[in-house]
Design an enzyme around this catalytic site. Structure first.
Site, PDB file in Angstrom:
ATOM      1  N   GLY A  12       0.838  -1.204   0.000  1.00  0.00           N
ATOM      2  CA  GLY A  12       0.000   0.000   0.000  1.00  0.00           C
ATOM      3  C   GLY A  12       0.866   1.245   0.000  1.00  0.00           C
ATOM      4  O   GLY A  12       1.820   1.349   0.775  1.00  0.00           O
ATOM      5  N   THR A 140       5.494   2.213   5.572  1.00  0.00           N
ATOM      6  CA  THR A 140       4.196   1.631   5.900  1.00  0.00           C
ATOM      7  C   THR A 140       3.423   2.561   6.815  1.00  0.00           C
ATOM      8  O   THR A 140       3.964   3.043   7.812  1.00  0.00           O
ATOM      9  CB  THR A 140       4.300   0.241   6.564  1.00  0.00           C
ATOM     10  OG1 THR A 140       2.992  -0.195   6.949  1.00  0.00           O
ATOM     11  CG2 THR A 140       5.197   0.236   7.791  1.00  0.00           C
ATOM     12  N   ASP A 142       1.148   1.640   8.667  1.00  0.00           N
ATOM     13  CA  ASP A 142       0.812   0.879   9.875  1.00  0.00           C
ATOM     14  C   ASP A 142       1.833   1.058  10.999  1.00  0.00           C
ATOM     15  O   ASP A 142       1.537   0.727  12.147  1.00  0.00           O
ATOM     16  CB  ASP A 142       0.695  -0.609   9.543  1.00  0.00           C
ATOM     17  CG  ASP A 142      -0.492  -0.913   8.642  1.00  0.00           C
ATOM     18  OD1 ASP A 142      -1.546  -0.300   8.862  1.00  0.00           O
ATOM     19  OD2 ASP A 142      -0.360  -1.740   7.736  1.00  0.00           O
ATOM     20  N   MET A 188      -7.193   2.399   9.407  1.00  0.00           N
ATOM     21  CA  MET A 188      -6.401   1.208   9.101  1.00  0.00           C
ATOM     22  C   MET A 188      -5.651   0.702  10.326  1.00  0.00           C
ATOM     23  O   MET A 188      -5.378   1.455  11.254  1.00  0.00           O
ATOM     24  CB  MET A 188      -5.423   1.510   7.967  1.00  0.00           C
ATOM     25  CG  MET A 188      -6.093   1.719   6.624  1.00  0.00           C
ATOM     26  SD  MET A 188      -4.890   2.172   5.343  1.00  0.00           S
ATOM     27  CE  MET A 188      -5.926   2.128   3.880  1.00  0.00           C
ATOM     28  N   GLY A 189      -5.281  -0.574  10.278  1.00  0.00           N
ATOM     29  CA  GLY A 189      -4.535  -1.201  11.362  1.00  0.00           C
ATOM     30  C   GLY A 189      -5.051  -2.606  11.603  1.00  0.00           C
ATOM     31  O   GLY A 189      -6.055  -2.794  12.279  1.00  0.00           O
ATOM     32  N   ARG A 190      -4.373  -3.599  11.018  1.00  0.00           N
ATOM     33  CA  ARG A 190      -4.842  -4.988  11.113  1.00  0.00           C
ATOM     34  C   ARG A 190      -4.513  -5.601  12.469  1.00  0.00           C
ATOM     35  O   ARG A 190      -5.390  -6.099  13.172  1.00  0.00           O
ATOM     36  CB  ARG A 190      -4.185  -5.805   9.997  1.00  0.00           C
ATOM     37  CG  ARG A 190      -4.519  -7.286  10.012  1.00  0.00           C
ATOM     38  CD  ARG A 190      -3.802  -7.984   8.876  1.00  0.00           C
ATOM     39  NE  ARG A 190      -4.259  -7.482   7.587  1.00  0.00           N
ATOM     40  CZ  ARG A 190      -5.314  -7.948   6.927  1.00  0.00           C
ATOM     41  NH1 ARG A 190      -6.014  -8.938   7.433  1.00  0.00           N
ATOM     42  NH2 ARG A 190      -5.660  -7.438   5.778  1.00  0.00           N
ATOM     43  N   GLN A 297      -6.883   8.416   4.010  1.00  0.00           N
ATOM     44  CA  GLN A 297      -5.951   8.658   5.102  1.00  0.00           C
ATOM     45  C   GLN A 297      -4.498   8.490   4.662  1.00  0.00           C
ATOM     46  O   GLN A 297      -3.606   9.173   5.161  1.00  0.00           O
ATOM     47  CB  GLN A 297      -6.261   7.730   6.274  1.00  0.00           C
ATOM     48  CG  GLN A 297      -6.073   6.250   5.990  1.00  0.00           C
ATOM     49  CD  GLN A 297      -6.776   5.350   6.987  1.00  0.00           C
ATOM     50  OE1 GLN A 297      -6.513   5.413   8.164  1.00  0.00           O
ATOM     51  NE2 GLN A 297      -7.680   4.512   6.509  1.00  0.00           N
ATOM     52  N   ARG A 298      -4.235   7.600   3.729  1.00  0.00           N
ATOM     53  CA  ARG A 298      -2.850   7.342   3.337  1.00  0.00           C
ATOM     54  C   ARG A 298      -2.407   8.152   2.111  1.00  0.00           C
ATOM     55  O   ARG A 298      -1.228   8.135   1.756  1.00  0.00           O
ATOM     56  CB  ARG A 298      -2.633   5.856   3.087  1.00  0.00           C
ATOM     57  CG  ARG A 298      -3.201   5.321   1.802  1.00  0.00           C
ATOM     58  CD  ARG A 298      -3.018   3.821   1.718  1.00  0.00           C
ATOM     59  NE  ARG A 298      -3.215   3.327   0.361  1.00  0.00           N
ATOM     60  CZ  ARG A 298      -3.398   2.057   0.047  1.00  0.00           C
ATOM     61  NH1 ARG A 298      -3.417   1.143   1.013  1.00  0.00           N
ATOM     62  NH2 ARG A 298      -3.557   1.671  -1.200  1.00  0.00           N
TER      63      ARG A 298
END
Length: 413
Positions: A12, A140, A142, A188-190, A297-298
């Site tokens: 991503g 990333t 994340d 986001m955030g798995r 957001q990204r």
């Protein structure tokens, strides 16, 4: 004889990944050891397919403009190389392409899976008799890469979430008397709640939201959650929630897990916000709205962090310098020297300590009730969203020439 370099973007993309690309290309041009920089079209697939973009055909102005351009200018991909034992032919193909185009430097810009790819290629290249200087460049949103203090891409998405939370909270505060009582923002955030956790910085602004932060590191407790929503609405008149897409129930299952998988075998997520909304409707009968930040957001370059952009550029620059120093199988990582004032530097770290290792929020960052963040967390997050950006008057981005190198090999399937 000069060796050429291969650079590619993976996974991503972010609002600052192209700053790393700009740094790699400009820094390589300064070297008497590096010939041309070829960019892989759509990540590692560009190498496998022998689809190489000759960046020397681009103007210096275009390469410099990449510092402020979101997305991945050369195209990215989600493609995970199998183990060397499972598919040696893929690695043989990569080396074949690198040999054909005199490539001696390999720069792969991405996250955990990309670090794994760079590590595997650094290990196999010597075995196949074609040494490469392999450097993974961190990227990333994340923020879950091990060893590095933070990851380029994270500071900007954190700033977007903080700003959006404040603005949405002010909106809900204005309307709660006769309209919306609860607002839910899904981010986001798995497995790691860094983005979600950063929203705590919004609490420093009136009206003090978010009131609830839901993290992947904390098991979702429905009863506890509903009680806090109800109490907050009774006390404040409204409630703002920031929730990670990766929150799990007591059985360890994602609240918003679907049956589909991505290219890396990860379950596709998305839909936490509407599920929480349904729960609030059903159990509390409170009018609510929700939003999913998703790609916004990204990719929000207009809200990016100046510090984040500086990080992204510096790791790209250092990647080239480390390769020229003869380092191999490493990643330029960010080392925090102090938070107040914020000071940092970029150093090399071995990929063996980074690849496939996921960094989660420390327990000391999470409040006792599991739905908030501590003072220590705020001290970590605050510097990463700071830094002024030059005013960009024209947001229309130009297309590059993207001239492909002539292929020399058979087609890859």
């Amino acid at each position: 004889m000069k060796k050429n370099a291969f650079y590619a973007q993976s996974g991503g993309v972010t609002s600052v990944i192209n700053a790393s690309a700009s740094a790699v290309i400009l820094e390589a041009k300064k070297s008497s050891k590096i010939g041309k920089v070829y960019a892989g079209k759509n990540g590692i697939l560009g190498a496998l397919r022998e689809e190489l973009i000759d960046t020397s055909k681009e103007s210096k102005a275009f390469i410099e403009s990449l510092k402020f351009r979101p997305g991945g200018v050369f195209g990215s991909c989600r493609y995970k190389l199998k183990s060397i034992e499972e598919n040696l032919k893929e690695y043989e193909r990569l080396i074949e392409v690198f040999k054909a185009h005199n490539i001696g430097y390999f720069f792969y810009n991405g996250g955990n899976d990309s670090a794994d790819t760079a590590l595997k290629i650094s290990q196999i290249s010597n075995k196949l008799g074609y040494p490469l200087q392999c450097i993974a460049i961190p990227k990333t949103v994340d923020n879950d890469l091990a060893v590095t203090d933070s990851c380029p891409g994270f500071g900007s998405v954190a700033k977007y979430v903080v700003t959006s939370t404040i603005e949405a909270a002010l909106d809900v505060e204005s309307m709660h008397e006769s309209s919306t009582k609860v607002f839910i923002l899904e981010v986001m955030g798995r497995h790691a709640g860094w983005i979600t956790g950063a929203s705590c910085l919004a609490q420093d602004s009136h009206p003090g939201a978010p009131h609830i932060i839901l993290l992947p590191e904390v098991t979702f407790n429905q009863k506890k959650f509903l009680n806090k929503v109800k109490e907050t609405v009774q006390k404040q008149g409204f409630c703002v929630i920031v929730a990670s897409e990766g929150i799990k129930n007591s059985k360890g299952k994602f609240i918003a897990e679907s049956d589909s998988k991505d290219a890396f075998g990860h379950s596709q997520l998305g839909g936490v916000a509407p599920r929480l909304s349904d729960l609030i409707n059903t159990k509390l009968n409170l009018k609510n709205h929700w939003a999913v930040a998703d790609y916004l957001q990204r990719s929000a370059s207009h809200l990016s962090s100046g510090i984040d952009r500086a990080h992204a550029y510096e790791v790209g620059k250092k990647a080239v310098q480390f390769a020229l120093q003869g380092l191999n199988g490493v990643m330029p990582i960010i080392k925090r020297k102090s938070s107040l004032p914020y000071k940092w530097e970029v150093v090399a770290a071995p990929l063996t300590k980074i690849a496939n290792v996921e960094k989660k929020l420390p327990a000391g960052f999470i409040s006792k009730d599991g739905m908030g963040m501590t003072k220590k967390a705020r001290g970590y997050f605050q510097p990463l969203i700071e830094g002024k950006l030059p005013e960009i008057k024209n947001t229309q981005y130009k297309a590059g020439k993207m001239e492909m190198v002539t292929k020399k090999l058979h087609a890859w399937r």
